[in-house]
Structure formats: C-alpha cells, structure tokens
Design a protein around this motif. Structure first.
Motif, PDB file in Angstrom:
ATOM      1  N   LYS A  32       0.841  -1.203   0.000  1.00  0.00           N
ATOM      2  CA  LYS A  32       0.000   0.000   0.000  1.00  0.00           C
ATOM      3  C   LYS A  32       0.872   1.248   0.000  1.00  0.00           C
ATOM      4  CE  LYS A  32      -4.042  -1.951   0.354  1.00  0.00           C
ATOM      5  NZ  LYS A  32      -4.980  -1.997  -0.706  1.00  0.00           N
ATOM      6  N   SER A  33       0.499   2.198  -0.837  1.00  0.00           N
ATOM      7  CA  SER A  33       1.242   3.450  -0.974  1.00  0.00           C
ATOM      8  C   SER A  33       0.841   4.441   0.118  1.00  0.00           C
ATOM      9  CB  SER A  33       0.948   4.062  -2.349  1.00  0.00           C
ATOM     10  OG  SER A  33       1.541   5.334  -2.457  1.00  0.00           O
ATOM     11  N   ILE A  34       1.824   5.155   0.623  1.00  0.00           N
ATOM     12  CA  ILE A  34       1.613   6.272   1.551  1.00  0.00           C
ATOM     13  C   ILE A  34       2.095   7.514   0.813  1.00  0.00           C
ATOM     14  CG2 ILE A  34       2.258   7.290   3.763  1.00  0.00           C
ATOM     15  CD1 ILE A  34       3.039   4.456   4.683  1.00  0.00           C
ATOM     16  N   LEU A  75       1.377   6.490  16.274  1.00  0.00           N
ATOM     17  CA  LEU A  75       1.993   7.376  15.290  1.00  0.00           C
ATOM     18  C   LEU A  75       3.410   6.891  15.015  1.00  0.00           C
ATOM     19  CD1 LEU A  75       0.767  10.753  16.808  1.00  0.00           C
ATOM     20  CD2 LEU A  75      -0.343   9.374  15.056  1.00  0.00           C
ATOM     21  N   THR A  76       3.708   6.674  13.756  1.00  0.00           N
ATOM     22  CA  THR A  76       5.039   6.206  13.367  1.00  0.00           C
ATOM     23  C   THR A  76       5.786   7.337  12.675  1.00  0.00           C
ATOM     24  OG1 THR A  76       4.310   5.440  11.199  1.00  0.00           O
ATOM     25  CG2 THR A  76       4.116   3.881  13.029  1.00  0.00           C
ATOM     26  N   GLY A  77       6.979   7.047  12.227  1.00  0.00           N
ATOM     27  CA  GLY A  77       7.733   8.013  11.437  1.00  0.00           C
ATOM     28  C   GLY A  77       7.115   8.161  10.053  1.00  0.00           C
ATOM     29  N   THR A  78       7.731   8.985   9.245  1.00  0.00           N
ATOM     30  CA  THR A  78       7.211   9.244   7.904  1.00  0.00           C
ATOM     31  C   THR A  78       8.300   9.006   6.869  1.00  0.00           C
ATOM     32  OG1 THR A  78       7.804  11.590   7.992  1.00  0.00           O
ATOM     33  CG2 THR A  78       5.617  10.986   8.798  1.00  0.00           C
ATOM     34  N   PRO A  79       7.900   8.842   5.611  1.00  0.00           N
ATOM     35  CA  PRO A  79       8.900   8.683   4.542  1.00  0.00           C
ATOM     36  C   PRO A  79       9.766   9.932   4.387  1.00  0.00           C
ATOM     37  CG  PRO A  79       6.694   8.084   3.768  1.00  0.00           C
ATOM     38  CD  PRO A  79       6.537   8.732   5.109  1.00  0.00           C
ATOM     39  N   ALA A  80      10.841   9.800   3.635  1.00  0.00           N
ATOM     40  CA  ALA A  80      11.718  10.944   3.347  1.00  0.00           C
ATOM     41  C   ALA A  80      10.912  12.066   2.705  1.00  0.00           C
ATOM     42  CB  ALA A  80      12.834  10.510   2.402  1.00  0.00           C
ATOM     43  N   GLY A  81      11.353  13.290   2.929  1.00  0.00           N
ATOM     44  CA  GLY A  81      10.706  14.436   2.304  1.00  0.00           C
ATOM     45  C   GLY A  81      10.045  15.383   3.280  1.00  0.00           C
ATOM     46  N   VAL A  82      10.284  15.179   4.581  1.00  0.00           N
ATOM     47  CA  VAL A  82       9.688  16.059   5.582  1.00  0.00           C
ATOM     48  C   VAL A  82      10.112  17.489   5.302  1.00  0.00           C
ATOM     49  CG1 VAL A  82       9.681  16.637   8.046  1.00  0.00           C
ATOM     50  CG2 VAL A  82       9.606  14.256   7.330  1.00  0.00           C
TER      51      VAL A  82
END
Length: 109
Positions: A32-34, A75-82
């Motif tokens: 699944k895409s985020i 709540l988890t971390g997020t993909p690159a690009g913050v």
C-alpha cells in the motif's frame, strides 16, 4: 537533529486525522502506498512495506510497553521528504484505499 521532539510535534491541532475506520474494514498490505502532497505537489511517497517494523510487529511491541485500548492511535515516522508547512498550504495524505486526510494550514489561500 530536529529537537525538541515534544514541542516540535505536539502542539495544538498537530495531529489531523481522517475518519477512524474499524480494523476489520481496512487492509494494510505491505504494497500500500503512503503519500503526502502539499499544494498538489508530492512531498512524501513510499509503501508500508518500507517501514522498519510492519504493523503487527509495531502493535505487538507497543502492547508490551503500554496498555493499548480501542481508539488509541499509534503514530510512526514518515517517509523521506519532511519539510516545513506554511499558512495557507493545502495538504492531502493518502494510504492505499483508506479515506484521505485533507486539510489547510491556518487560513485557506
């Protein structure tokens, strides 16, 4: 280093959510895409399978440390690009076929 985490991430209105869906009604397959877009431009995009720990592992580990109850959020971390958001930015977050979370920072442009 992005510190202090508490002040940087925990402030009024800092956790917008889409409607809550019962776990039986969702599919969190690894493919699944985020995706997060700001003003129509993709800023973050990945797949659930790239998370360091998969969803069941995350829940299992946290349930050993905390009493998890219905309605709790993990709540988890997020993909690159913050990146920084500005007042007036239109933000959209999608994850697979879940209901999108859309909001505007501050006042709409």
């Amino acid at each position: 280093m992005g510190q202090p985490w508490d002040a940087a991430k925990g402030f009024d209105h800092s956790c917008p959510l889409s409607p809550i869906i019962p776990k039986e009604d969702i599919d969190v397959d690894a493919d699944k895409s985020i995706q997060l877009t700001v003003n129509g431009t993709i800023r973050q995009q990945s797949i659930i399978g790239k998370m360091i720990y998969n969803v069941p592992e995350t829940i299992s580990h946290l349930s050993k440390l905390f009493r998890l109850q219905q309605g709790d959020l993990i709540l988890t971390g997020t993909p690159a690009g913050v990146g920084k958001l500005e007042s007036g930015d239109d933000v959209s977050i999608t994850c697979g076929d879940l209901i999108p979370c859309n909001f505007t920072i501050g006042e709409a442009k």
